[in-house]
Design an enzyme around this catalytic site. Structure first.
Site, PDB file in Angstrom:
ATOM      1  N   SER A   1       0.481  -1.190   0.145  1.00 24.20           N
ATOM      2  CA  SER A   1      -0.059  -0.014  -0.032  1.00 24.20           C
ATOM      3  C   SER A   1       0.886   1.064  -0.059  1.00 24.20           C
ATOM      4  O   SER A   1       1.625   1.329  -0.866  1.00 24.20           O
ATOM      5  CB  SER A   1      -0.988   0.046   1.224  1.00 24.20           C
ATOM      6  OG  SER A   1      -1.980   1.014   1.062  1.00 24.20           O
TER       7      SER A   1
ATOM      8  N   ASP B   1      -9.053  -6.117  -4.730  1.00 23.04           N
ATOM      9  CA  ASP B   1      -8.946  -4.803  -3.688  1.00 23.04           C
ATOM     10  C   ASP B   1      -9.897  -3.648  -3.645  1.00 23.04           C
ATOM     11  O   ASP B   1      -9.996  -2.951  -4.699  1.00 23.04           O
ATOM     12  CB  ASP B   1      -7.270  -4.382  -3.951  1.00 23.04           C
ATOM     13  CG  ASP B   1      -6.809  -3.412  -2.993  1.00 23.04           C
ATOM     14  OD1 ASP B   1      -7.583  -2.890  -2.262  1.00 23.04           O
ATOM     15  OD2 ASP B   1      -5.611  -3.402  -2.820  1.00 23.04           O
TER      16      ASP B   1
ATOM     17  N   HIS C   1      -6.965  -6.315  -0.181  1.00 21.10           N
ATOM     18  CA  HIS C   1      -5.965  -5.051   0.099  1.00 21.10           C
ATOM     19  C   HIS C   1      -4.918  -5.742   1.107  1.00 21.10           C
ATOM     20  O   HIS C   1      -4.650  -5.324   2.160  1.00 21.10           O
ATOM     21  CB  HIS C   1      -6.617  -4.006   0.421  1.00 21.10           C
ATOM     22  CG  HIS C   1      -5.475  -2.920   0.680  1.00 21.10           C
ATOM     23  ND1 HIS C   1      -4.707  -2.235  -0.421  1.00 21.10           N
ATOM     24  CD2 HIS C   1      -4.904  -2.074   1.617  1.00 21.10           C
ATOM     25  CE1 HIS C   1      -4.119  -1.310  -0.263  1.00 21.10           C
ATOM     26  NE2 HIS C   1      -4.056  -1.277   1.022  1.00 21.10           N
TER      27      HIS C   1
END
Length: 214
Positions: free
Chosen positions: A96, A150, A194
């Site tokens: 991320s 995601d 994610h």
């Protein structure tokens, strides 16, 4: 995020790479624009948007915060180099926001790093990537991976980031090839969201093995 949030990933590499040293710094606690300026969890820099139409736009990035944290990570790398670790044996990566920091560092460095790893992430200042990258950056192999389901950083952002890199001169490897220096190995996983998953970890572990052997 906190560095210890990545311990699960580090532990999963132990059997195949028992001598791999992991450095897992903590991100600071920052006020976050998309949280109406309130302090959120640990974040590497201010998040202004996660809109897939805007996240690669340079004006929607915390430029000062990004360059500050890149400098911090580079100082960690320098400490390792000073201790005797060759740059080509150092990999920089994250998930991320951490992945975007790793990619920005790699695209703007003059260091001959072993490789870059970006999981569930994007290219900061994406549409200006060709303007900011160094000549050395194109010699660094990259592993990019993203969950196709995601909900936070949608898969199309990963595809757009990849497209920006290939248009800037990076070579995308065929999916049947694990590693070539230089080159980008891009992998999408379903039904991954994610975070990272078992198949992704296996692919990354194989890629890391080739990087360190190269």
């Amino acid at each position: 995020m906190r560095g210890d949030g990545m311990l699960e990933l580090a532990d999963s590499f132990y059997d195949e790479h028992p001598n791999l040293k992991w450095i897992l710094p903590h991100a600071p606690i920052l006020p976050i624009t998309i949280n109406r300026g309130k302090n959120g969890n640990a974040r590497w820099y201010d998040r202004i948007t996660l809109d897939p139409e805007l996240i690669l736009d340079p004006e929607y990035h915390d430029e000062e915060g990004l360059h500050s944290i890149v400098q911090t990570i580079d100082e960690i790398i320098q400490a390792e180099v000073d201790s005797g670790i060759p740059e080509k044996k150092i990999l920089v990566g994250g998930i991320s926001q951490g992945g975007s920091v790793a990619l920005l560092l790699g695209l703007t460095t003059e260091r001959k790093l072993g490789g870059l790893i970006g999981l569930s992430t994007w290219i900061p200042f994406g549409r200006n990537v060709e303007m900011i990258m160094t000549r050395q950056a194109k010699e660094i192999p990259i592993f990019l991976a993203h969950g196709k389901e995601d909900p936070l950083v949608v898969y199309s952002i990963a595809e757009s980031s990849l497209s920006l890199l290939t248009k800037s001169g990076f070579q995308q490897l065929d999916s049947t090839i694990t590693f070539v220096r230089p080159g980008i190995l891009f992998k999408g996983y379903s039904p991954l969201t994610h975070w990272f998953g078992d198949e992704e970890i296996d692919d990354l572990s194989e890629w890391v093995g080739e990087v360190l052997k190269d």
